[in-house]
Design an enzyme around this catalytic site. Structure first.
Site, PDB file in Angstrom:
ATOM      1  N   SER A 130       0.860  -1.179   0.000  1.00 61.04           N
ATOM      2  CA  SER A 130       0.000   0.000   0.000  1.00 61.04           C
ATOM      3  C   SER A 130       0.896   1.229   0.000  1.00 61.04           C
ATOM      4  O   SER A 130       2.078   1.153   0.373  1.00 61.04           O
ATOM      5  CB  SER A 130      -0.881   0.003   1.258  1.00 61.04           C
ATOM      6  OG  SER A 130      -1.494   1.260   1.461  1.00 61.04           O
ATOM      7  N   TYR A 143      -2.385  -0.529  10.427  1.00 60.33           N
ATOM      8  CA  TYR A 143      -2.292  -0.907   9.011  1.00 60.33           C
ATOM      9  C   TYR A 143      -0.969  -0.452   8.416  1.00 60.33           C
ATOM     10  O   TYR A 143      -0.278  -1.213   7.729  1.00 60.33           O
ATOM     11  CB  TYR A 143      -3.467  -0.291   8.254  1.00 60.33           C
ATOM     12  CG  TYR A 143      -3.510  -0.623   6.782  1.00 60.33           C
ATOM     13  CD1 TYR A 143      -3.732  -1.924   6.352  1.00 60.33           C
ATOM     14  CD2 TYR A 143      -3.347   0.368   5.815  1.00 60.33           C
ATOM     15  CE1 TYR A 143      -3.792  -2.236   5.002  1.00 60.33           C
ATOM     16  CE2 TYR A 143      -3.401   0.069   4.470  1.00 60.33           C
ATOM     17  CZ  TYR A 143      -3.626  -1.237   4.064  1.00 60.33           C
ATOM     18  OH  TYR A 143      -3.675  -1.539   2.718  1.00 60.33           O
TER      19      TYR A 143
END
Length: 256
Positions: A130, A143
Site C-alpha cells: 500500500s 495498518y
C-alpha cells in the site's frame, strides 16, 4: 502446459479481479482464501482451482503447498485494515491480527512456495502492500505498521534471492474502492466507509490494480518491477485527495 499462479485473498476485491485477469492471460489459477463459498463462485467463473486456506496458519499453508506440482507466480493479496484507532487508544489485538494477515500470511506463503518458484525457469512473487507502506497517516497506525513490514519483507527477500531466477515485485496502491476494505476497517459502518470515497472522481478499482499485477508478471523474465506505486488521479498524495469533479464525464458514468 499453462503456468500456474497462486493468488491469496481471492474471495473478493483485488484478489478476485487478479484471478480473472491472470486466467485471461493464460495462467492456470489457484485461488485461496477463507471463504469457501466465494472461492467456489470464482472458480466456476474462471475455470480455476479453489482451496480454502487461512494464510495465518503455517501448518495449513505447508499442507496446501504439498498439493501443488508447480508454481510460477505467487500473488500475496490477503490482508486488510481492521481498525481506524489512534495509537494511544488502539487495541493491541487488532494490531496483532493486522500484522498476522498482512505480514505473517505473506511470509508463510512465500516460505512454503519458494522451492517451487525457484525451480525450472523460475518464478515471480508479487506482494500487494500500500502507499501506507511508505507514508503514515492519523488513525492508520496498525495498518501502516503492517504494510511497512510487508515492504521490508519484499525488499529484504529481493536482496537475499539475488542471483536466483525469482522476481520480487511490490505493488503499492493508493485509494482503491472495493466492496469491503473500508467497511471492514470501520466494522460494518456503511456511512463511515462511504465517506472515505465521497466526492472522489475515480478512485482506483480492483480491476485497475489487477491490471498492474498482470502487466508486472507477464513482462520478460529479466525485467523486475521492484516497486510500483499506483494512485487515482484524484489522490495526489496520501494526505491530498481532491473531492469534486475532474473529468468531463465522471468515471462512475463511464461504468457499464
Amino acid at each position: 502446459m499453462s503456468p500456474t499462479a497462486v493468488i491469496t485473498g481471492a474471495s473478493g476485491g483485488i484478489g478476485a479481479a487478479t484471478a480473472e485477469s491472470l486466467v485471461k492471460a493464460g495462467y492456470d489459477v489457484v485461488v485461496v482464501a477463507r471463504r469457501a463459498d466465494r472461492l467456489a463462485d470464482l472458480a466456476a467463473r474462471t475455470g480455476g482451482r479453489a482451496h480454502r486456506l487461512d494464510v495465518t496458519d503455517a501448518t495449513a499453508v505447508a499442507e496446501f503447498a504439498a498439493t501443488l506440482d508447480s508454481c510460477d507466480v505467487l500473488v500475496n493479496i490477503a490482508g486488510g485494515a481492521f481498525d481506524a484507532s489512534p495509537v494511544a487508544t488502539g487495541d493491541p489485538a487488532s494490531w496483532l491480527s493486522t500484522y498476522e494477515v498482512n505480514v505473517l500470511g505473506t511470509l508463510h506463503m512465500t516460505q512454503a512456495l519458494l522451492p517451487l518458484l525457484g525451480a525450472g525457469a523460475g518464478g515471480t512473487i508479487v506482494n500487494l502492500t500500500s502507499t501506507a507502506a511508505s507514508v503514515n497517516y492519523e488513525s492508520g497506525g496498525s495498518y501502516s505498521a503492517a504494510k511497512h513490514a510487508a515492504h521490508a519483507l519484499s525488499e529484504t527477500l529481493r536482496l537475499e534471492l539475488a542471483g536466483q531466477p525469482v522476481r520480487i515485485v511490490e505493488i503499492a496502491p493508493g485509494m482503491v474502492h472495493t466492496e469491503e476494505f473500508a467497511l471492514n476497517r470501520f466494522h460494518g459502518d456503511r456511512a463511515k466507509a462511504d465517506a472515505v470515497y465521497a466526492g472522489v472522481d475515480g478512485p482506483l478499482r480492483a480491476e485497475d490494480v489487477a491490471e498492474c499485477v498482470r502487466w508486472a508478471v507477464t513482462l520478460p523474465a529479466h525485467v523486475n518491477i521492484d516497486r510500483l506505486v499506483v494512485r487515482p488521479l484524484a489522490q495526489a498524495a496520501q494526505h491530498k485527495v481532491h473531492r469534486g469533479p475532474i473529468f468531463a464525464t465522471t468515471t462512475e458514468e463511464k461504468q457499464p
